[in-house]
Design an enzyme around this catalytic site. Structure first.
Site, mmCIF file in Angstrom:
data_model
loop_
_atom_site.group_PDB
_atom_site.id
_atom_site.type_symbol
_atom_site.label_atom_id
_atom_site.label_comp_id
_atom_site.label_asym_id
_atom_site.label_seq_id
_atom_site.Cartn_x
_atom_site.Cartn_y
_atom_site.Cartn_z
ATOM 1 N N ASP B 7 -39.382 8.189 23.132
ATOM 2 C CA ASP B 7 -38.952 7.348 24.201
ATOM 3 C C ASP B 7 -37.596 6.873 23.772
ATOM 4 O O ASP B 7 -37.439 5.866 22.901
ATOM 5 C CB ASP B 7 -39.982 6.269 24.261
ATOM 6 N N GLU B 68 -38.154 11.493 26.987
ATOM 7 C CA GLU B 68 -37.965 10.955 28.260
ATOM 8 C C GLU B 68 -36.725 10.928 28.951
ATOM 9 O O GLU B 68 -35.819 10.693 28.049
ATOM 10 C CB GLU B 68 -38.858 9.332 28.511
ATOM 11 N N ASP B 141 -43.750 -0.412 22.056
ATOM 12 C CA ASP B 141 -42.754 0.458 22.309
ATOM 13 C C ASP B 141 -43.253 1.913 22.184
ATOM 14 O O ASP B 141 -42.762 3.039 22.486
ATOM 15 C CB ASP B 141 -41.571 0.352 21.357
#
Lengths: 171, 171
Positions: B7, B68, B141
């Site tokens: 991410d 992502e 996260d």
């Protein structure tokens, strides 16, 4: 000092190497455009850019790297690719242990033409004149990269030093 | 297959490693968050991210990397840093010779929760349930990165193969 300027892009990434000192006539050492095929996978395009920039840094042995900053104003899709390419460009300098400085498009234009809103043709014309080139750099994509290198030389790397000092004083 | 999900972020970059097969219960191998100080120079931040991701790829030896995708919807300044970080993330996989696939946030959410508009808490809850974890991954996260890896496993890497075939047929 010898500066490698990078105008980041995924399809076309301009690179220009200039040697000079603030207030003195600069000398163009070389320039090129690193290209990648929009039909290729993004990972292969970034890898190609990474390899090419590493080779150019190795070949030209600059003392610092200057990269044009990317803004998310318009054309959101293509700007993401440009931002990814700028990450690779900054990394190329950092990995070689070189100081890397970024400049906004207006800073670059103002440094070479005196106006932050100059157009591409004006930038190319001034780059040609300032470095006393026999003809404008071709392809035109490289002219921006050369202008970024000139911008960095004329500012004498001062901004990087001021910002580093400011960061230290804030700690 | 073992997938390393990323991410991307400059201040916090989530990394999650999951092993599994489409339609089967997955296994969480590890996860972490790579952090960098917003006061640091951008070149040092990207270099730190690059080193850290290379180490994680080396340590976990995934068979593929899933990242992502970043969109330029809002908060233009911070999105540029995220896009640069995503370039470094994709490069980390490519440099290790691994296939890299990107997924949109909605694809990731839909894969783990069934809804492309699920919120962060729902994603964390489903990641915890799907991998039968004793507690939600912390920091949060990392949950997104784990969800990206799950998304890639459940889609069985099919999209990458379809896209590669489509590119070949266009040549």
């Amino acid at each position: 000092m010898r500066v490698l300027g990078i105008d980041p892009g995924l399809t076309r990434c301009g690179v220009g190497v200039v040697e000079g000192m603030p207030g003195r006539q600069g000398k163009l050492i070389g320039y090129t455009v690193v290209r990648s095929d929009p039909d290729e996978d993004i990972s292969q395009r970034l890898l190609h850019l990474d390899h090419s920039l590493a080779e150019l840094v190795e070949a030209y042995r600059p003392e610092s790297v200057a990269v044009e900053r990317v803004f998310a104003q318009h054309n959101a899709q293509s700007v993401m690719g440009t931002a990814q390419a700028s990450g690779i460009a900054i990394l190329a300098g950092a990995r070689a242990g070189l100081p890397v400085q970024t400049y906004t498009p207006s800073e670059v234009k103002a440094a070479v033409t005196g106006s932050g809103t100059a157009d591409k043709a004006q930038v190319t014309a001034m780059v040609t004149r300032l470095l006393k080139l026999a003809a404008p750099p071709k392809p035109a994509d490289a002219a921006d990269a050369i202008a970024i290198a000139i911008c960095h030389i004329w500012r004498g790397g001062t901004r990087a030093r001021i910002e580093a000092a400011a960061r230290r004083s804030l700690r």
